[in-house]
Design an enzyme around this catalytic site. Structure first.
Site, PDB file in Angstrom:
ATOM      1  N   ASP A 132      14.211 -11.047  24.920  1.00 55.98           N
ATOM      2  CA  ASP A 132      14.949 -10.197  23.995  1.00 55.98           C
ATOM      3  C   ASP A 132      15.213  -8.831  24.614  1.00 55.98           C
ATOM      4  OD1 ASP A 132      14.749 -12.203  22.131  1.00 55.98           O
ATOM      5  OD2 ASP A 132      13.107 -11.268  21.014  1.00 55.98           O
ATOM      6  N   LEU A 133      16.263  -8.188  24.154  1.00 51.86           N
ATOM      7  CA  LEU A 133      16.580  -6.830  24.593  1.00 51.86           C
ATOM      8  C   LEU A 133      15.358  -5.914  24.511  1.00 51.86           C
ATOM      9  CD1 LEU A 133      18.677  -4.473  25.146  1.00 51.86           C
ATOM     10  CD2 LEU A 133      18.850  -4.310  22.651  1.00 51.86           C
TER      11      LEU A 133
END
Length: 449
Positions: free
Chosen positions: A293-294
């Site tokens: 994930d970011l």
């Protein structure tokens, strides 16, 4: 308009309307109005709403406003219906034209009743009625411009429930009363939903499925901040740092805030993938084999050759690549270790959020072990056995999992400004049998928190 018992100083009021899609931008005075509303919801006379019963929790909202004479106050609203009612004194009414809606819904409801147990016929008729009901919704903005709900979503169809969230109700009521909107705060109160993705007392941004076209129009004419663009933060050119490399593959240490691959919209091109493509112009295939994930940092695997890429993806699909994550959770976890196993899917009304769904969800399994406890928080090691989007974040926060969101989780938990707003989730290690050499590869990254 509800007046504050102790009015805030005018100099403390926001000069610009904070973006309703930025959870980190909830204004302190709007938070104060929200807490006043929570106090009301806890009064004995609110017991008939049964908010604490399973499945009865609700999203609420407050809108900080200023009257024409300069007096600050706020409006309050609930999403959808409350206890089977659309209109309740003291709360912002729905945004539809009541007479027009009754002209459609009252005979339509009678038709649906006459169809009895014929579910297919009832569903078909409901779909026919929906556009007519949606045509009873119209929204104004600060410039006095009024647009219909269906026009705001055209050429697409509006999703069911569009216009019934707290935010559009509040703004519609403010304009109807000649009040100037200043700031919005939406929060959950009561028992968590059956999907388990909301927590009482936590603030949430406006939903991504129903609200963007409506709120973009309704904020027109106000000095308002734009929605946040996650993934656009400047990241040092030296990132990501290489942890392991040979002629076939490379393992890097992804920093928090850098995408693994470019964003779907095409607006966010910076990512681990694009940076590695510059570093390795002769590489074949897609490079990045899996994703973080970011907001997650840590070990990320990429392949330089297309054949290696395919082989590594096969190892992932067979569960033969072993991953370990470390996280600090916002809460006291019961027990010392275990396995979380419940299916998940994307929330189609609020992407990219994921929710528990025992019917349509895909299997998601995570092993966990407590590493430390301190200050009401719990440090945990996660071993995912499947690779669903946001799996660890949902398994941590959901009551069916550990019921303790990861610290700093902007989607499923609370902000953590003391950590620079980062998510305290780190991919610590990756272990696998090298598909080209047969060697056992173990790569680790120091946990930065």
């Amino acid at each position: 308009m509800i007046r504050f018992i102790s009015p805030p100083d005018v100099s403390d009021l926001p000069a610009r309307f904070p973006s309703p899609f930025d959870r980190a931008a909830v204004h302190p005075i709007a938070q104060r109005a929200a807490m006043d509303t929570v106090a009301v919801l806890q009064l004995p006379e609110m017991a008939p709403w049964r908010l604490d019963e399973p499945g009865n929790g609700k999203m609420f909202g407050v809108l900080l406003v200023v009257a024409p004479d300069g007096t600050p106050g706020y409006l309050r609203a609930f999403s959808g219906m409350m206890a089977g009612q659309w209109v309740i004194d003291g709360w912002a009414p729905p945004a539809y034209d009541a007479a027009a809606r009754d002209a459609v819904w009252i005979p339509g409801e009678a038709e649906l009743y006459d169809l009895g147990a014929d579910d297919d016929a009832r569903t078909a008729r409901s779909r026919e009625l929906l556009p007519a009901i949606q045509n009873t919704y119209h929204f104004a903005n600060a410039r006095g411009e009024v647009r219909a709900l269906r026009d705001l979503f055209a050429p697409k169809e509006p999703p069911g429930g569009a216009g019934d969230c707290a935010a559009p109700k509040l703004l519609a009521q403010a304009y109807a009363q000649g009040l100037r909107p200043l700031a919005l705060a939406e929060f959950w109160w009561g028992a968590p939903p059956r999907t388990g993705d909301r927590r009482a007392g936590s603030f949430y941004p406006a939903c991504q499925g129903k609200c963007p076209p409506i709120l973009a129009h309704m904020l027109g004419g106000l000095p308002a901040d734009p929605p946040p663009v996650f993934g656009a933060a400047a990241i040092a050119e030296s990132e990501p740092r290489v942890l392991y490399e040979d002629e076939y593959l490379v393992v890097v240490d992804k920093p928090c805030g850098l995408l693994s691959v470019p964003g779907r919209s095409g607006l966010l091109r910076d990512s681990v993938s694009t940076r590695l493509r510059v570093r390795y112009p002769d590489a074949t295939g897609q490079l990045v084999v899996h994703r973080l994930d970011l907001d997650t940092s840590g070990v990320l695997l990429a392949a330089k050759r297309a054949t290696t890429f395919s082989a590594l993806q096969r190892l992932f699909s067979l569960g033969e690549i072993r991953k370990r994550y470390v996280a600090w959770l916002d809460g006291e976890v019961v027990g010392d270790e275990g396995v979380i196993d419940f299916p998940m899917r994307v929330d189609i009304d609020d992407r990219p959020r994921q929710i528990h769904d025992p019917v349509h969800g895909k299997a998601a399994v995570t092993g966990w072990q407590v590493l430390a406890r301190a200050g009401g928080r719990t440090k945990v090691a996660f071993t995912p056995h499947t690779g669903r989007t946001h799996q660890l974040r949902v398994h941590a926060s959901n009551p069916l999992g550990l019921d303790a969101p990861i610290v700093g989780d902007r989607l499923y938990g609370r902000r953590a400004p003391e950590y620079g707003e980062r998510l305290l989730l780190h991919a610590e290690s990756l272990a696998f049998t090298h598909p080209d050499t047969g060697a056992e590869v173990v790569v680790t990254s120091v946990v930065p928190f």
